[in-house]
Design a protein around this motif. Structure first.
Motif, PDB file in Angstrom:
ATOM      1  N   VAL A 183       0.915  -1.044  -0.021  1.00  0.00           N
ATOM      2  CA  VAL A 183       0.041  -0.087  -0.077  1.00  0.00           C
ATOM      3  C   VAL A 183       1.045   1.220  -0.131  1.00  0.00           C
ATOM      4  O   VAL A 183       0.581   2.140  -0.690  1.00  0.00           O
ATOM      5  CB  VAL A 183      -0.898   0.089   1.182  1.00  0.00           C
ATOM      6  N   ALA A 184       1.965   1.090   0.871  1.00  0.00           N
ATOM      7  CA  ALA A 184       2.942   2.278   1.045  1.00  0.00           C
ATOM      8  C   ALA A 184       3.403   2.504  -0.454  1.00  0.00           C
ATOM      9  O   ALA A 184       3.671   3.884  -1.068  1.00  0.00           O
ATOM     10  CB  ALA A 184       3.886   2.238   1.722  1.00  0.00           C
ATOM     11  N   SER A 185       3.952   1.364  -1.082  1.00  0.00           N
ATOM     12  CA  SER A 185       4.584   1.470  -2.505  1.00  0.00           C
ATOM     13  C   SER A 185       3.698   2.236  -3.497  1.00  0.00           C
ATOM     14  O   SER A 185       4.138   2.644  -4.460  1.00  0.00           O
ATOM     15  CB  SER A 185       5.027   0.153  -2.919  1.00  0.00           C
ATOM     16  N   ALA A 186       2.307   1.624  -3.498  1.00  0.00           N
ATOM     17  CA  ALA A 186       1.558   2.062  -4.543  1.00  0.00           C
ATOM     18  C   ALA A 186       1.184   3.545  -4.252  1.00  0.00           C
ATOM     19  O   ALA A 186       1.064   4.281  -5.239  1.00  0.00           O
ATOM     20  CB  ALA A 186       0.051   1.034  -4.440  1.00  0.00           C
ATOM     21  N   ARG A 187       1.008   3.915  -3.047  1.00  0.00           N
ATOM     22  CA  ARG A 187       0.717   5.350  -2.694  1.00  0.00           C
ATOM     23  C   ARG A 187       1.799   6.264  -3.186  1.00  0.00           C
ATOM     24  O   ARG A 187       1.717   7.556  -3.924  1.00  0.00           O
ATOM     25  CB  ARG A 187       0.563   5.766  -1.287  1.00  0.00           C
ATOM     26  N   ARG A 188       3.021   6.065  -3.205  1.00  0.00           N
ATOM     27  CA  ARG A 188       4.317   6.689  -3.684  1.00  0.00           C
ATOM     28  C   ARG A 188       4.192   6.566  -5.066  1.00  0.00           C
ATOM     29  O   ARG A 188       4.553   7.516  -5.721  1.00  0.00           O
ATOM     30  CB  ARG A 188       5.485   5.901  -3.111  1.00  0.00           C
ATOM     31  N   MET A 189       3.940   5.499  -5.662  1.00  0.00           N
ATOM     32  CA  MET A 189       4.030   5.448  -7.226  1.00  0.00           C
ATOM     33  C   MET A 189       3.045   6.169  -7.714  1.00  0.00           C
ATOM     34  O   MET A 189       3.158   6.993  -8.786  1.00  0.00           O
ATOM     35  CB  MET A 189       3.903   4.044  -7.696  1.00  0.00           C
ATOM     36  N   LEU A 190       1.847   6.070  -7.250  1.00  0.00           N
ATOM     37  CA  LEU A 190       0.455   6.783  -7.959  1.00  0.00           C
ATOM     38  C   LEU A 190       0.728   8.171  -7.511  1.00  0.00           C
ATOM     39  O   LEU A 190       0.362   9.061  -8.512  1.00  0.00           O
ATOM     40  CB  LEU A 190      -0.768   6.152  -7.043  1.00  0.00           C
ATOM     41  N   ASP A 191       1.246   8.876  -6.630  1.00  0.00           N
ATOM     42  CA  ASP A 191       1.576  10.219  -6.469  1.00  0.00           C
ATOM     43  C   ASP A 191       2.531  10.603  -7.517  1.00  0.00           C
ATOM     44  O   ASP A 191       2.560  11.842  -8.011  1.00  0.00           O
ATOM     45  CB  ASP A 191       2.156  10.718  -5.098  1.00  0.00           C
ATOM     46  N   ALA A 192       3.722  10.071  -7.778  1.00  0.00           N
ATOM     47  CA  ALA A 192       4.624  10.209  -8.827  1.00  0.00           C
ATOM     48  C   ALA A 192       3.892  10.023 -10.280  1.00  0.00           C
ATOM     49  O   ALA A 192       4.513  10.865 -11.118  1.00  0.00           O
ATOM     50  CB  ALA A 192       5.876   9.211  -8.657  1.00  0.00           C
ATOM     51  N   LEU A 193       2.876   9.372 -10.389  1.00  0.00           N
ATOM     52  CA  LEU A 193       2.257   9.397 -11.984  1.00  0.00           C
ATOM     53  C   LEU A 193       1.269  10.463 -12.094  1.00  0.00           C
ATOM     54  O   LEU A 193       0.984  10.650 -13.175  1.00  0.00           O
ATOM     55  CB  LEU A 193       1.501   8.005 -11.904  1.00  0.00           C
ATOM     56  N   LYS A 194       1.094  11.362 -11.234  1.00  0.00           N
ATOM     57  CA  LYS A 194       0.257  12.508 -11.414  1.00  0.00           C
ATOM     58  C   LYS A 194       0.823  13.368 -12.645  1.00  0.00           C
ATOM     59  O   LYS A 194       1.936  13.640 -12.541  1.00  0.00           O
ATOM     60  CB  LYS A 194      -0.134  13.431 -10.046  1.00  0.00           C
ATOM     61  N   GLY A 195      -0.069  13.675 -13.438  1.00  0.00           N
ATOM     62  CA  GLY A 195       0.262  14.401 -14.722  1.00  0.00           C
ATOM     63  C   GLY A 195       0.828  13.659 -15.972  1.00  0.00           C
ATOM     64  O   GLY A 195       0.992  14.061 -17.140  1.00  0.00           O
ATOM     65  N   ARG A 196       0.986  12.272 -15.642  1.00  0.00           N
ATOM     66  CA  ARG A 196       1.293  11.331 -16.615  1.00  0.00           C
ATOM     67  C   ARG A 196       0.086  11.058 -17.510  1.00  0.00           C
ATOM     68  O   ARG A 196      -1.095  10.808 -17.006  1.00  0.00           O
ATOM     69  CB  ARG A 196       1.941   9.958 -16.259  1.00  0.00           C
ATOM     70  N   ASP A 197       0.338  10.612 -18.590  1.00  0.00           N
ATOM     71  CA  ASP A 197      -0.852   9.962 -19.601  1.00  0.00           C
ATOM     72  C   ASP A 197      -1.212   8.387 -19.225  1.00  0.00           C
ATOM     73  O   ASP A 197      -0.047   7.880 -19.740  1.00  0.00           O
ATOM     74  CB  ASP A 197      -0.565  10.262 -21.190  1.00  0.00           C
ATOM     75  N   PRO A 198      -2.211   8.312 -18.807  1.00  0.00           N
ATOM     76  CA  PRO A 198      -2.470   6.825 -18.267  1.00  0.00           C
ATOM     77  C   PRO A 198      -2.424   5.899 -19.403  1.00  0.00           C
ATOM     78  O   PRO A 198      -2.040   4.649 -19.236  1.00  0.00           O
ATOM     79  CB  PRO A 198      -3.777   6.838 -17.524  1.00  0.00           C
ATOM     80  N   ARG A 199      -2.621   6.483 -20.681  1.00  0.00           N
ATOM     81  CA  ARG A 199      -2.739   5.547 -21.823  1.00  0.00           C
ATOM     82  C   ARG A 199      -1.495   4.724 -22.425  1.00  0.00           C
ATOM     83  O   ARG A 199      -1.283   4.211 -23.126  1.00  0.00           O
ATOM     84  CB  ARG A 199      -3.594   6.151 -22.995  1.00  0.00           C
ATOM     85  N   GLU A 200      -0.348   5.537 -21.752  1.00  0.00           N
ATOM     86  CA  GLU A 200       0.913   4.883 -22.068  1.00  0.00           C
ATOM     87  C   GLU A 200       1.533   3.786 -21.014  1.00  0.00           C
ATOM     88  O   GLU A 200       2.224   3.952 -20.412  1.00  0.00           O
ATOM     89  CB  GLU A 200       2.023   6.366 -21.956  1.00  0.00           C
ATOM     90  N   VAL A 201       0.681   2.935 -21.247  1.00  0.00           N
ATOM     91  CA  VAL A 201       0.870   1.749 -20.249  1.00  0.00           C
ATOM     92  C   VAL A 201       2.083   1.338 -20.380  1.00  0.00           C
ATOM     93  O   VAL A 201       2.850   0.813 -19.219  1.00  0.00           O
ATOM     94  CB  VAL A 201      -0.392   0.830 -20.599  1.00  0.00           C
TER      95      VAL A 201
END
Length: 366
Positions: free
Chosen positions: A46-64
């Protein structure tokens, strides 16, 4: 389209723990859902996912693929791998919804065939006696399943060296076979409890039961042991559920340490990584049967990957854990005669039911 936020929701299932869902939110109003490996002790991921998801803000999610490789290159341990495996399907869900197409179509797959499920009755069986296992197995068959799996040796220590010490578990298998009859496939998961000698003795004891497969009899870290059992047990061996990312599968394929591989979408790195592993295995003529007796979003993710992997043969289904499982999804999860069929609904094809999510929500660990 940009990622603008996320949320994580946990629901309590039973003594085995919780299911945890990840929702990735975008500025286009499209949200994608994934399911992360949880259980009882999942605070690190959960801690890892939160950190990653925060870092992904602003990224285009379609670039999977680009996002996956960026996250993969920064991963430092298994908690990070579990987090990536929960995030990646949510990105595919967004991509599919944005294109009004189901994920399996984006992967080149088809919904022409139903996907066969086997009922893993192990988690739902609290009465760990022959009678308890047999009762649940018979009920699963009444519900239409024609393949049943259990793990009757879970109470044993490691390195069991003879079948005598596994007599109780063998009796459970015998009772289940009697209860379900000869025409239903029967699978066993040994959870790495045996030495090579113990595995071979147990295989001999179980041979009259005509097993579909003999799963993880020895620790898979011991390649020589796996090969010895595979070559001498006279049964189809299966395993690999804990292997993360494609590189952990190279030795399995090169040395053919098992007959059937069981990658898990919540462990291996997500939908595309599961397909990568399954496609590589098919080049060695090794079929895939994904592991994952977890929640309905994990099942949905597996289904889309399997529809794009012709060498996939059967999917694990966590039978009987909670009565409200099917209704946790919108539309509801439909299983008929132990089979499930994909539709043309975009993305993964499901949303979480907010009312049931609220009714069974628990505080996230981590």
């Amino acid at each position: 389209m940009k990622i603008v936020g996320h949320r994580m929701d946990a629901v309590h299932v039973n003594h085995r723990g919780d299911w945890v869902f990840i929702t990735v939110e975008t500025d286009a109003g499209i949200a994608g859902i994934g399911e992360m490996r949880a259980g009882r002790n999942y605070a690190p991921q959960v801690a890892s996912a939160r950190r990653m998801l925060d870092a992904l803000k602003g990224r285009d999610p379609r670039e999977v693929e680009t996002i996956f490789h960026d996250l993969r290159n920064g991963a430092k341990g298994r908690a990070d791998g579990f987090a990536i495996s929960g995030i990646e399907p949510a990105l595919w869900d967004i991509l599919g919804k944005s294109l009004d197409a189901p994920v399996f179509r984006l992967l080149g797959g088809s919904n022409a065939s139903e996907i066969r499920l086997y009922a893993n009755i192990n988690r739902a069986t609290t009465d760990r006696t022959p009678e308890g296992f047999a009762s649940n197995a018979a009920e699963a068959v009444r519900q239409g399943f024609d393949a049943i799996k259990l793990a009757p040796f879970d109470g044993l220590p490691r390195d069991v060296d003879c079948a005598v010490d596994a007599a109780d578990g063998i009796a459970c298998m015998e009772a289940v076979r009697e209860a379900i009859g000869p025409d239903v496939d029967l699978l066993i998961d040994c959870h790495s409890h045996f030495t090579v000698n113990g595995s071979l003795q147990v295989a001999d004891a179980l041979r009259p039961l005509d097993l579909f497969w003999f799963e993880q009899p020895t620790p898979e870290s011991n390649r020589a042991a796996c090969l010895a059992v595979k070559e001498r047990c006279g049964m189809t061996t299966a395993g690999g559920e804990q292997r993360m990312f494609r590189e952990e599968w190279t030795g399995v394929l090169e040395h053919r340490t098992m007959d059937i591989i069981m990658p898990d979408v919540t462990v291996v790195g997500g939908i595309a990584e599961l397909k990568t592993v399954a496609d590589a295995a098919s080049g060695w003529d090794i079929p895939t049967a994904p592991h994952g007796p977890f929640g309905p979003i994990a099942i949905a993710s597996h289904l889309h990957a399997m529809a794009a992997c012709p060498a996939s043969i059967i999917l694990e289904y966590g039978w009987g854990e909670i009565p409200w499982r099917h209704e946790l999804m919108r539309p509801v999860e439909v299983i008929e005669n132990g089979r499930i069929r994909l539709t043309e609904r975009p993305g993964l094809g499901f949303e979480l039911n907010p009312d049931l999510l609220d009714a069974h929500r628990v505080e996230l660990k981590g």
